[in-house]
Write a protein that holds these residues in place. Structure first.
Motif, mmCIF file in Angstrom:
data_model
loop_
_atom_site.group_PDB
_atom_site.id
_atom_site.type_symbol
_atom_site.label_atom_id
_atom_site.label_comp_id
_atom_site.label_asym_id
_atom_site.label_seq_id
_atom_site.Cartn_x
_atom_site.Cartn_y
_atom_site.Cartn_z
ATOM 1 N N LEU A 9 -6.242 -7.209 -1.209
ATOM 2 C CA LEU A 9 -5.987 -6.400 -0.017
ATOM 3 C C LEU A 9 -5.994 -7.292 1.216
ATOM 4 O O LEU A 9 -6.830 -8.194 1.328
ATOM 5 N N VAL A 69 -10.312 -9.563 -0.797
ATOM 6 C CA VAL A 69 -9.794 -9.145 0.510
ATOM 7 C C VAL A 69 -9.633 -10.328 1.458
ATOM 8 O O VAL A 69 -10.411 -11.276 1.424
ATOM 9 N N GLN A 215 -0.794 -7.046 -4.451
ATOM 10 C CA GLN A 215 -1.304 -7.261 -3.094
ATOM 11 C C GLN A 215 -0.807 -6.140 -2.188
ATOM 12 O O GLN A 215 0.382 -5.783 -2.217
ATOM 13 N N MET A 221 -0.977 0.510 1.518
ATOM 14 C CA MET A 221 -2.073 1.358 1.061
ATOM 15 C C MET A 221 -1.855 2.808 1.476
ATOM 16 O O MET A 221 -2.020 3.742 0.685
ATOM 17 N N ILE A 227 -6.397 3.230 -1.161
ATOM 18 C CA ILE A 227 -6.912 2.305 -2.164
ATOM 19 C C ILE A 227 -7.494 3.035 -3.374
ATOM 20 O O ILE A 227 -7.369 2.586 -4.517
#
Length: 346
Positions: A9, A69, A215, A221, A227
């Motif tokens: 992320l 992340v 990714q 998202m 998520i």
């Protein structure tokens, strides 16, 4: 054989620039609109970002999901300023070990293909901030829009990064078309993870490929339901594993020998889109032409302003295809006026 998936992320933010006219040059006007930046961040934070980060932390702490992340420094600045609660929860998840941090360029710029010196400084600045905030040093690297070439890997090896991401060049893979973990020309132990740029379609449709790297930025998202929704759908098809586990379970790898820079953007960006756009191309040249002069000034504030101005978001605002309230040429003029003002200060 069960499919293996790693989720990455990316969280980024760019400060708002002031509408900087020709008559503002030399008048001491600030380059960044702090109030507007705060307002823009809070709109996103209250609208969906807070919920996404809460869900991310909850998933990682409850199910110990190994998600990686990247936080740009402007994004971390905003978290420290406006979202201390979330920052505390992120620290707890990272300390627990289920959420891992990625290294990257501090200001999400294109320094990796324009200035090795600035590239190293951006990485070191970013790493120090992560160590200070979270007490951990990243081992894997996310470069801006997954820019990749052999030369970049040599810099990252010097800085002790063990793995990084790149876009998939299908014609290059040939007999290795189902592989997604390679090694660099610099060192066999330094791994390259090839990303799926289809938002997960191949995870469900390509039965012969067992390794996947997905990714997502904030916009992706949101569009895919958040998520929690992404993880729920993905875990029906694959086991979520960490980047370290991907390396340990892969075995022998072959070299990913990419001599010229390529962009593995999950947003559909290409290097040609920057070099082929006259406004963006000119801005990049003028921006990096100031590097030596700004560095020699030894003015910390000036150096910080210059580094922030390298953010890729400002270049994208010069693209007519972007949805925006300011015309690309007007924004280009603001940006170039700021560079002229900065040059006078240095």
């Amino acid at each position: 054989m069960t499919k293996k998936l790693s989720i990455i992320l990316t969280f980024d933010f760019a400060h708002s620039l002031e509408p900087f006219s020709l008559f503002d040059i030399g008048q001491g006007k600030a380059y960044f609109n702090i109030d507007q930046s705060d307002e823009n961040f809070m709109i996103d934070y209250q609208g969906y970002l807070e919920n996404e980060l809460d869900d991310l932390v909850a998933l990682c702490k409850k199910d110990k999901l190994p998600i990686s992340v990247y936080f740009s420094l402007p994004f971390l600045d905003m978290l420290e300023k406006h979202a201390s609660r979330i920052l505390t929860k992120l620290k707890e998840a990272i300390k627990q070990g289920s959420l891992s941090l990625l290294g990257g360029t501090a200001n999400h710029g294109l320094s990796s293909i324009y200035s090795t010196t600035h590239f190293k400084e951006e990485i070191q600045h970013h790493t120090k901030r992560l160590e200070k905030l979270f007490g951990t040093k990243p081992e894997s690297f996310y470069n801006t829009e997954n820019l990749y070439c052999n030369e970049i890997t040599e810099t990252l090896l010097d800085l002790q990064f063990q793995s990084l991401f790149a876009g998939t060049i299908e014609w290059y893979l040939w007999k290795d078309k189902q592989k997604r973990v390679f090694h660099t020309t610099s060192d066999k132990s330094q791994k390259v993870f090839l990303l799926d740029n289809d938002e997960g379609a191949s995870l469900f449709s390509e039965n012969d490929r067992n390794t996947h790297f997905l990714q997502f930025g904030l916009e992706e998202m949101r569009r895919l339901g958040g998520i929690e929704s992404i993880v729920k759908k993905a875990t029906k098809k694959a086991d979520l594993i960490s980047l370290k586990e991907q390396v340990s379970e892969t075995g022998d790898t072959t070299v990913y020998n990419i001599k010229a820079p390529v962009m593995g953007s999950t947003h559909g960006l290409t290097l040609e889109s920057f070099h082929g756009n006259a406004l963006q191309n000119r801005s990049l040249k003028e921006y990096f032409a100031l590097e030596e002069k700004v560095r020699k000034s030894k003015d910390k504030g000036l150096i910080q302003d210059w580094a922030r101005l390298g953010h890729i978001a400002y270049l994208l605002k010069m693209n007519k295809d972007e949805e925006q309230h300011i015309l690309p040429y007007d924004f280009y003029n603001y940006y170039m006026n700021i560079l002229n003002d900065l040059s006078l200060k240095a």
